[in-house]
Design a protein around this motif. Structure first.
Motif: not given
Length: 103
Positions: A1-5
């Protein structure tokens, strides 16, 4: 899972980083300039007063103290310098100079 700012947060971090670098550069330049600055004004003057070494304020008022060091017994170069007045930066330098003159 990728968390983008969020986009605004990335810009905020970029500006914050640039300000940090700017502060560091400013501090380095400030310290470099202050290190090469002319020395502070002297606190005292040592001068000849009636044949003896005397301590004066930097503006020439005094004598604040007179020492049992006779200028006629000093080397000629020291005696001539004392006639003009020898600048003294602080108490430690005053003690060294008085010892050099023979107190």
């Amino acid at each position: 899972m990728r968390h983008d700012l969020p986009r605004g947060f990335k810009i905020y971090l970029s500006v914050l980083g640039a300000l940090a670098v700017l502060c560091i550069v400013t501090a380095v330049v400030w310290f470099a300039v202050s290190a090469r600055r002319a020395p502070d004004q002297p606190q005292y003057l040592l001068k000849d007063n009636a044949g003896r070494v005397a301590l004066y304020a930097a503006d020439g008022t005094g004598p604040l103290a007179q020492y049992d060091i006779y200028t006629r017994l000093l080397p000629e170069s020291d005696a001539l310098a004392l006639e003009r007045g020898v600048a003294v930066q602080d108490e430690a330098e005053l003690q060294r100079m008085l010892e050099d003159y023979g107190l």
